[in-house]
Enzyme design. Structure first.
Site, PDB file in Angstrom:
ATOM      1  N   LEU A 128       0.849  -1.200   0.000  1.00  0.00           N
ATOM      2  CA  LEU A 128       0.000   0.000   0.000  1.00  0.00           C
ATOM      3  C   LEU A 128       0.883   1.247   0.000  1.00  0.00           C
ATOM      4  O   LEU A 128       1.115   1.872   1.030  1.00  0.00           O
ATOM      5  CB  LEU A 128      -0.944  -0.023   1.207  1.00  0.00           C
ATOM      6  N   HIS A 129       1.369   1.586  -1.175  1.00  0.00           N
ATOM      7  CA  HIS A 129       2.360   2.662  -1.315  1.00  0.00           C
ATOM      8  C   HIS A 129       1.840   4.006  -0.764  1.00  0.00           C
ATOM      9  O   HIS A 129       2.319   4.504   0.243  1.00  0.00           O
ATOM     10  CB  HIS A 129       2.720   2.862  -2.790  1.00  0.00           C
ATOM     11  N   ASP A 130       0.872   4.582  -1.440  1.00  0.00           N
ATOM     12  CA  ASP A 130       0.498   5.977  -1.180  1.00  0.00           C
ATOM     13  C   ASP A 130      -0.127   6.231   0.196  1.00  0.00           C
ATOM     14  O   ASP A 130       0.128   7.280   0.804  1.00  0.00           O
ATOM     15  CB  ASP A 130      -0.434   6.475  -2.290  1.00  0.00           C
TER      16      ASP A 130
END
Ligand code: RIB
Ligand code: CA
Length: 313
Positions: free
Chosen positions: A242-244
């Site tokens: 879950l990058h952002d």
């Protein structure tokens, strides 16, 4: 303490969507002044549409969404439908937006907002290629000194690349823009793949999203189910990184993260390593530190925060 004023610059993208939802679910800590869409994961026409879809999913059609740059500063656009699907928000079946775009270009909105607000009170949160931010800094150099902080998702050191062997997607798409931002002198905090690859949506974490039982929880479960295919196949990881949302979580609970203040420069000339964030993690050069480069996250703490906040929408 009053809520932190932010502009989210974004290329939704399922993970951008979760980052935006987390911000909108946290009004005590974050005041979202507006969203500025940029071409990245999918073309601009889809990123500004997806940003509005997410605002309406959160019940926040009052948040202005501006369309920004539809291509990098000096290169053709590279997109990531192979990760995010044709629409950029594949997974849930969400209705088209009713809310329209805000009038004006995103770059002008960034400039006007920074000029209008008191110095040091607006944080920029780029979640995609840095084209809008760099264009704003070039068009209005006076605004750089007014930025409270840039907290961006991009780059990598130990994790190296996800779109090429050496480059992370957001930086790779517009390395010239990234170079302008990293050399601007604005305070920067970098959330790289080194962190986001430790924030994986395991089946249990996905089940917790769905167990919220609301349209938001179910949509997030479907989004993260969809976009995990790419990373699971490539890295044999147990779920999507879950990058952002790590950017938003850093604003709410920075002690979930650790990092170092180091020098970070961007490769803009070599075809082989274009877009690489050359991070002097070990301090082997005399280059001046210009960024807080995060290296680790308390993943359980991150998902506990995210799940609790999503349940508020
Ligand atoms: O490399 C990951 C980044 O590229 C994320 O922001 C994702 O949304 C894409 O923009
Ligand atoms: Ca993104």
């Amino acid at each position: 303490m009053s809520a932190r004023k932010i502009i989210i610059d974004t290329d939704p993208g399922q993970d951008d969507a979760v980052a935006i939802l987390l911000a909108l679910a946290s009004p005590d800590e974050i005041e979202v002044l507006g969203l500025t869409a940029v071409a990245g994961n999918v073309p601009l026409a889809l990123t500004h549409k997806n940003a509005r879809i997410i605002c309406e999913l959160a019940g926040r059609a009052d948040v202005p969404v501006y369309a920004g740059c539809d291509a990098p500063m000096s290169r053709p656009l590279v997109t990531a439908e192979h990760v995010h699907g044709k629409t950029g928000l594949d997974g849930p079946d969400l209705p088209d937006p009713v809310m329209g775009l805000a009038d004006g270009h995103a770059v002008d909105y960034i400039i006007e907002t920074l000029r209008a607000q008191d110095a040091g009170t607006v944080t920029l949160c780029p979640l995609g290629p840095l084209t809008n931010i760099a264009m704003a800094f070039q068009k209005a150099p006076d605004i750089v000194a007014k930025v409270q902080e840039i907290v961006l998702m991009g780059g990598a050191y130990f994790e190296v690349g996800n779109i090429t062997p050496t480059a992370e997607f957001n930086i790779y798409v517009d390395p010239e823009a990234a170079e302008i931002v990293f050399k601007s002198g604005a305070p920067i905090t970098v959330v790289p793949l080194d962190v986001t690859h430790k924030a994986l949506v395991t089946p249990a974490r996905n089940a917790a999203f769905r167990a919220i039982g609301t349209p938001v929880g179910i949509a997030v479960g479907k989004m993260t189910d969809f976009f995990e295919r790419f990373d699971k196949e490539k890295y044999a990881s147990p779920g999507a990184p879950l990058h952002d949302p790590c950017v938003t979580a850093y604003l709410i609970q920075p002690d979930l993260f650790t990092g170092r203040h180091i020098n970070v420069e961007i490769e803009t000339r070599s075809d082989l390593t274009l877009g690489m964030t050359v991070a002097d993690w070990w301090g082997v050069t005399d280059r001046t530190p210009n960024a807080m480069f995060l290296g680790d996250v308390d993943a359980d703490g991150f998902f506990a925060l995210l799940t609790e906040r999503l349940a508020r929408l």
